[in-house]
Design an enzyme around this catalytic site. Structure first.
Site, mmCIF file in Angstrom:
data_model
loop_
_atom_site.group_PDB
_atom_site.id
_atom_site.type_symbol
_atom_site.label_atom_id
_atom_site.label_comp_id
_atom_site.label_asym_id
_atom_site.label_seq_id
_atom_site.Cartn_x
_atom_site.Cartn_y
_atom_site.Cartn_z
ATOM 1 C CG ASN A 133 -0.181 -0.090 2.515
ATOM 2 O OD1 ASN A 133 0.545 0.831 2.864
ATOM 3 N ND2 ASN A 133 -0.308 -1.219 3.211
ATOM 4 C CG ASP A 139 -5.683 -7.184 14.237
ATOM 5 O OD1 ASP A 139 -4.796 -6.522 14.815
ATOM 6 O OD2 ASP A 139 -6.738 -6.689 13.810
ATOM 7 C CG PHE A 174 -2.292 5.416 13.877
ATOM 8 C CD1 PHE A 174 -1.630 5.292 15.088
ATOM 9 C CD2 PHE A 174 -2.204 6.624 13.182
ATOM 10 C CE1 PHE A 174 -0.889 6.352 15.607
ATOM 11 C CE2 PHE A 174 -1.468 7.687 13.683
ATOM 12 C CZ PHE A 174 -0.809 7.569 14.896
ATOM 13 C CE LYS A 186 -7.798 -3.547 14.602
ATOM 14 N NZ LYS A 186 -6.765 -4.155 13.823
HETATM 15 O O1 PMT Z 1 2.930 5.989 6.575
HETATM 16 P P1 PMT Z 1 2.270 7.293 6.198
HETATM 17 O O2 PMT Z 1 2.365 7.568 4.717
HETATM 18 O O3 PMT Z 1 2.766 8.436 7.038
HETATM 19 O O4 PMT Z 1 0.710 7.112 6.497
HETATM 20 C C1 PMT Z 1 0.285 6.969 7.814
HETATM 21 C C2 PMT Z 1 -0.918 6.019 7.938
HETATM 22 C C3 PMT Z 1 -2.093 6.599 7.168
HETATM 23 C C4 PMT Z 1 -0.576 4.643 7.375
HETATM 24 C C5 PMT Z 1 -1.220 5.914 9.472
HETATM 25 O O5 PMT Z 1 -1.518 7.179 9.969
HETATM 26 C C6 PMT Z 1 -2.399 4.996 9.726
HETATM 27 O O6 PMT Z 1 -3.545 5.404 9.740
HETATM 28 N N1 PMT Z 1 -2.118 3.682 9.964
HETATM 29 C C7 PMT Z 1 -3.138 2.642 10.164
HETATM 30 C C8 PMT Z 1 -3.649 2.187 8.828
HETATM 31 C C9 PMT Z 1 -4.923 1.368 8.915
HETATM 32 O O7 PMT Z 1 -5.927 1.731 8.449
HETATM 33 O O8 PMT Z 1 -4.866 0.339 9.620
HETATM 34 P P2 PMT Z 1 -6.070 -0.713 9.804
HETATM 35 O O9 PMT Z 1 -7.379 -0.073 9.881
HETATM 36 O O10 PMT Z 1 -5.869 -1.759 8.774
HETATM 37 O O11 PMT Z 1 -5.688 -1.261 11.198
HETATM 38 C C10 PMT Z 1 -6.060 -0.671 12.425
HETATM 39 C C11 PMT Z 1 -4.949 -0.840 13.410
HETATM 40 O O12 PMT Z 1 -4.620 -2.231 13.532
HETATM 41 C C12 PMT Z 1 -3.653 -0.160 13.023
HETATM 42 O O13 PMT Z 1 -3.081 0.309 14.213
HETATM 43 C C13 PMT Z 1 -2.819 -1.266 12.402
HETATM 44 O O14 PMT Z 1 -1.431 -1.035 12.576
HETATM 45 C C14 PMT Z 1 -3.264 -2.478 13.182
HETATM 46 N N2 PMT Z 1 -3.233 -3.737 12.408
HETATM 47 C C15 PMT Z 1 -4.004 -3.918 11.316
HETATM 48 C C16 PMT Z 1 -3.992 -5.128 10.645
HETATM 49 C C17 PMT Z 1 -3.156 -6.148 11.102
HETATM 50 N N3 PMT Z 1 -3.089 -7.299 10.487
HETATM 51 N N4 PMT Z 1 -2.387 -5.951 12.176
HETATM 52 C C18 PMT Z 1 -2.423 -4.753 12.844
HETATM 53 O O15 PMT Z 1 -1.698 -4.564 13.844
#
Ligand code: PMT
Length: 418
Positions: free
Chosen positions: A230, A326, A343, A361
């Site tokens: 991504n 996750d 995030f 979460k």
């Molecule tokens: O890197 P940049 O260009 O500065 O951009 C920053 C960002 C937009 C990536 C950052 O600010 C951000 O929002 N990161 C989270 C992205 C996201 O949408 O994550 P998610 O909704 O898929 O997951 C939610 C949370 O679970 C996040 O904290 C993620 O790290 C965590 N996660 C998700 C999936 C997974 N398999 N394991 C995880 O730990």
């Protein structure tokens, strides 16, 4: 007030071995369109010559208080023309001078006579940095509205290892440019800060706290040359790591593939796939007081990636995807979990999705941002969701936001403990 768009700084060098980094700092700032006027103390000239700095900046270097520029008022004229003064490196001695308002050479006089913000990048041996007198002086400077950049921990010129090393030129350049972008009333009135006065007086707020942070994208291989990833650049996660280091935390940064310089002082674990990120987190989570998941982890991986390049054919190609573990949910559900921060980047219904995600979460703090604004960009806007409701951190550069986020985390953890 100066009308031009280009920002101008006075780069002050004092007498420390880290003065050599100032040459690269000047070069990087110039590359970003910042005009650099160098002022050096006599001691600084023992470490790097004015000729080097002059050749790099294309401007005569100010050393002697008695050299006339226009009307013999170099200390007044030079600071009036600047958007900020940056002292890098700043020795313990010079910091002490600033804290006490001494003005016995051109650079200290310039600092005292300024009407623009002052940024200081300390550089010294770890004992000098830890000394009560230096710490008192640093806190005094922060009370006076001075922004302290660093220092960080690492191997020092004396061969010892510890806190007091000046930030690398790349990091300082990032900070300075972010500061210049964030400053609203540059070159006028009282010093402008990127943080409210006194907030960074808490340089020890996270001393000894271990913080585990994930950042950047993951890359899920399809075959030997292709993969699913991504557009996360890692900028937000690296900024969070920087902000945590500034508070004295011990930072482990598990990073997906990015093009960013490693934050000085952090232990960086490079990973590629979500599975590798998961393994690294499992390996480093023990003893962490805080976990912050900033990474954009791929939700799926290829069931059977090919070790060879898949050859093109006229047939339809179907890829089977399996869900990834996750990582955040795993950490949050450990028997004794660290304080967990997640995030969420959403493209719509930010509030709704963020609230649902925080509950799903089972975490005390979720940081929401709009994917289209956040991913890859230098600036962002955050909404923090916690038990007390939501808190908006208005649009700013990512380091400024990361510092505000860390302050919020400090506050939440203090409330939990009391
Ligand atoms: O890197 P940049 O260009 O500065 O951009 C920053 C960002 C937009 C990536 C950052 O600010 C951000 O929002 N990161 C989270 C992205 C996201 O949408 O994550 P998610 O909704 O898929 O997951 C939610 C949370 O679970 C996040 O904290 C993620 O790290 C965590 N996660 C998700 C999936 C997974 N398999 N394991 C995880 O730990």
């Amino acid at each position: 007030m100066r009308q031009t768009q280009a920002k101008r700084i006075v780069l002050g060098l004092t007498g420390g071995i880290a003065a050599y980094k100032a040459a690269e700092l000047a070069r990087l700032l110039l590359k970003q369109g910042v005009e650099v006027q160098v002022a050096m103390t006599e001691a600084a000239c023992h470490f790097i010559t004015p000729a080097t700095m002059q050749a790099l900046t294309g401007r005569p270097v100010l050393v002697n208080q008695w050299d006339a520029i226009t009307n013999g008022m170099a200390h007044i004229d030079t600071s009036r023309a600047a958007d900020a003064i940056v002292v890098a490196p700043a020795t313990a001695d010079f910091i002490s001078k600033l804290a006490h308002g001494l003005a016995d050479d051109l650079l200290s006089t310039l600092c005292l006579a300024r009407v623009c913000p002052l940024l200081v990048a300390p550089a010294m041996n770890k004992q000098m940095w830890a000394h009560a007198a230096t710490q008192r002086n640093v806190v005094q400077l922060e009370r006076d509205g001075v922004t302290i950049l660093g220092p960080c921990s690492g191997v020092q010129a004396c061969g010892e290892e510890g806190m007091g090393r000046m930030l690398e030129a790349e990091e300082l350049a990032l900070d300075i440019v972010a500061f210049l972008q964030g400053s609203k009333s540059l070159n006028g009135g009282s010093p402008t800060l990127t943080l409210p006065q006194g907030e960074r007086g808490s340089i020890h707020k996270m001393d000894g706290v271990r913080i585990l942070i994930t950042a950047g994208p993951t890359y899920e291989a399809i075959d030997a040359v292709r993969g699913i990833t991504n557009r996360s650049s890692g900028k937000m996660g690296y900024a969070v790591a920087r902000a945590a280091l500034e508070l004295g935390a011990q930072v482990t940064l598990v990073s997906g593939p990015t093009a960013l310089p490693k934050p000085q002082g952090a232990q960086v674990v490079d990973v590629t796939s979500a599975a590798e990120m998961f393994e690294a987190v499992k390996q480093h989570v023990a003893g962490a007081g805080i976990f912050i998941g900033v990474a954009a982890v791929a939700d799926y991986r290829i069931a059977q990636p090919s070790t060879q390049k898949i050859k093109k054919s006229a047939d339809k190609l179907t890829l089977e995807l399996l869900p990834n573990p996750d990582i955040l949910a795993y950490v949050a559900n450990l028997p004794k979990p660290p304080f967990c921060v997640g995030f969420a980047a959403e493209s719509e219904n930010l509030h709704g999705h963020a609230k649902t995600k925080r509950k799903a979460k089972n975490i005390p703090l979720l940081v929401a941002n709009l994917a289209q604004q956040a991913i890859g960009s230098d600036e962002n806007e955050l909404i923090l969701f916690d038990d007390t409701g939501e808190h908006v951190l208005p649009r700013a550069d990512k380091l400024t936001l990361a510092r505000q986020l860390m302050q919020h985390i400090v506050m939440l953890r203090t409330n939990i403990k009391t």
